[in-house]
Design an enzyme around this catalytic site. Structure first.
Site, PDB file in Angstrom:
ATOM      1  N   HIS A 121      -3.556  -1.116   6.073  1.00 51.29           N
ATOM      2  CA  HIS A 121      -3.864  -2.510   5.725  1.00 51.29           C
ATOM      3  C   HIS A 121      -2.632  -3.404   5.877  1.00 51.29           C
ATOM      4  CE1 HIS A 121      -2.984  -1.419   1.266  1.00 51.29           C
ATOM      5  NE2 HIS A 121      -2.022  -2.243   1.630  1.00 51.29           N
ATOM      6  N   ASP A 174      -3.136   3.187   4.530  1.00 51.19           N
ATOM      7  CA  ASP A 174      -4.372   3.173   5.321  1.00 51.19           C
ATOM      8  C   ASP A 174      -4.331   2.135   6.448  1.00 51.19           C
ATOM      9  OD1 ASP A 174      -4.529   0.818   3.896  1.00 51.19           O
ATOM     10  OD2 ASP A 174      -6.351   1.343   2.789  1.00 51.19           O
ATOM     11  N   GLU A 218      -8.245  -4.397   4.068  1.00 53.86           N
ATOM     12  CA  GLU A 218      -8.458  -2.951   4.086  1.00 53.86           C
ATOM     13  C   GLU A 218      -9.199  -2.545   5.370  1.00 53.86           C
ATOM     14  OE1 GLU A 218      -6.882  -1.232   2.165  1.00 53.86           O
ATOM     15  OE2 GLU A 218      -7.194  -1.575   0.030  1.00 53.86           O
ATOM     16  N   ASP A 253      -1.076 -12.531  -0.539  1.00 52.28           N
ATOM     17  CA  ASP A 253      -2.174 -12.079  -1.389  1.00 52.28           C
ATOM     18  C   ASP A 253      -1.841 -12.170  -2.873  1.00 52.28           C
ATOM     19  OD1 ASP A 253      -0.270 -10.068  -1.134  1.00 52.28           O
ATOM     20  OD2 ASP A 253      -1.554  -8.753   0.035  1.00 52.28           O
TER      21      ASP A 253
HETATM   22  C1  F6R Z   1       1.452  -7.021  -0.334  1.00 51.29           C
HETATM   23  C2  F6R Z   1       0.828  -6.636   0.923  1.00 51.29           C
HETATM   24  C3  F6R Z   1       0.469  -5.211   1.200  1.00 51.29           C
HETATM   25  C4  F6R Z   1       1.686  -4.296   1.121  1.00 51.29           C
HETATM   26  C5  F6R Z   1       1.270  -2.847   1.380  1.00 51.29           C
HETATM   27  C6  F6R Z   1       2.447  -1.913   1.290  1.00 51.29           C
HETATM   28  O1  F6R Z   1       1.703  -8.420  -0.354  1.00 51.29           O
HETATM   29  O2  F6R Z   1       0.596  -7.487   1.718  1.00 51.29           O
HETATM   30  O3  F6R Z   1      -0.077  -5.123   2.495  1.00 51.29           O
HETATM   31  O4  F6R Z   1       2.629  -4.705   2.065  1.00 51.29           O
HETATM   32  O5  F6R Z   1       0.300  -2.476   0.431  1.00 51.29           O
HETATM   33  O6  F6R Z   1       2.907  -1.878  -0.022  1.00 51.29           O
HETATM   34  P1  F6R Z   1       4.304  -1.192  -0.383  1.00 51.29           P
HETATM   35  O7  F6R Z   1       5.353  -2.015   0.265  1.00 51.29           O
HETATM   36  O8  F6R Z   1       4.380  -1.275  -1.879  1.00 51.29           O
HETATM   37  O9  F6R Z   1       4.243   0.181   0.147  1.00 51.29           O
END
Ligand code: F6R
Length: 256
Positions: free
Chosen positions: A134, A132, A139, A63
């Protein structure tokens, strides 16, 4: 799903790093799907220290924020070059990250999918998980068949990511993310999660019903998923003892 519970984030990361290192040794031209955020930082540091050969590896990131200049310190372009790519011998033209500044976003999303296909598909996709549930930036309520596209972040994700931007208001609301359908086509998925703030999302994803309310729960339908957790992230799992038992009693040929 194979749930691997380790005492610390570093110990869980070491297992994940060994899985990736083995893949790169067996298949030097492997295609890796990569994630950003706090979770994979240790993984990238550990892989850098392993001194692997990345010269024929191709990567696709999950992403990118829309509208952030590439050079912005919080863009995922900057993140990946700073935390991984500049430290390994990867070829620049084998690195793929969604273009958050594309003039025609839907078209660039379709082209991203096309490039994944042309590369032969993703061998191993690294995933973190949001509080959440994701994965990527899919989301809750994302279509479980979705492809790379634009998404609007939830307020919760903006709050969670405010730590990188200084304030919630500064977090871009829109992102490009690989879809859940895209992630499900990877030949292997490797999800990492650390800390108690991930415990509920992890338990729902692993032991709850398959539902778009927790997008990571779709991984129950994927044939090859490893979930590397530290103890706090595993603390809501009802079957944690069974998962530990399975890992401790793996047949010799299956050890990670
Ligand atoms: C980022 C991504 C997101 C993160 C998720 C957890 O490339 O794909 O799904 O893995 O938001 O973020 P952290 O690791 O910062 O808790």
């Amino acid at each position: 799903m194979e749930i691997i519970i380790q005492p610390t984030p570093q110990a869980a990361t070491d297992v994940a790093a060994r899985i990736i290192a083995r893949l790169l040794r067996e298949k030097p031209d492997a295609v890796l799907g990569l994630a950003t955020g706090s979770t994979p930082l240790l993984l990238y540091r550990t892989l850098i220290a392993m001194d692997l050969d990345w010269s024929r590896v191709t990567t696709f990131n999950l992403d990118e924020y829309i509208g952030l200049p590439r050079e912005h310190p919080q863009s995922y372009h900057s993140f990946m070059w700073e935390n991984l790519f500049q430290h390994v011998n990867i070829a620049k033209d084998r690195v793929h990250i969604p273009d958050g500044n594309a003039k025609d976003i839907p078209r660039s999303c379709n082209e991203y999918e096309e490039r994944i296909r042309e590369a032969g598909g993703i061998d191993l996709q690294v995933l973190g998980i949001g509080t959440d549930g994701h994965i990527g930036f899919n989301e809750p309520t994302s279509s479980l068949a979705s492809r790379t596209r634009i998404k609007t972040l939830t307020r919760q994700t903006c709050k969670d990511n405010a730590r990188f931007f200084g304030s919630e208001q500064a977090v871009p609301k829109h992102v490009i993310t690989m879809g859940i359908g895209t992630i499900m086509e990877a030949r292997q998925n490797l999800l990492l999660a650390f800390g108690t703030n991930k415990a509920r999302a992890v338990a729902e994803a692993v032991e709850g019903p398959i539902t778009s309310i927790n997008p990571a729960s779709i991984l129950q339908m994927h044939p090859v998923v490893k979930v590397c957790l530290d103890e706090p992230a595993a603390s809501n799992l009802q079957r944690a003892d069974y998962f530990r038992w399975v890992y401790e009693n793996k047949p010799e040929w299956q050890t990670l």
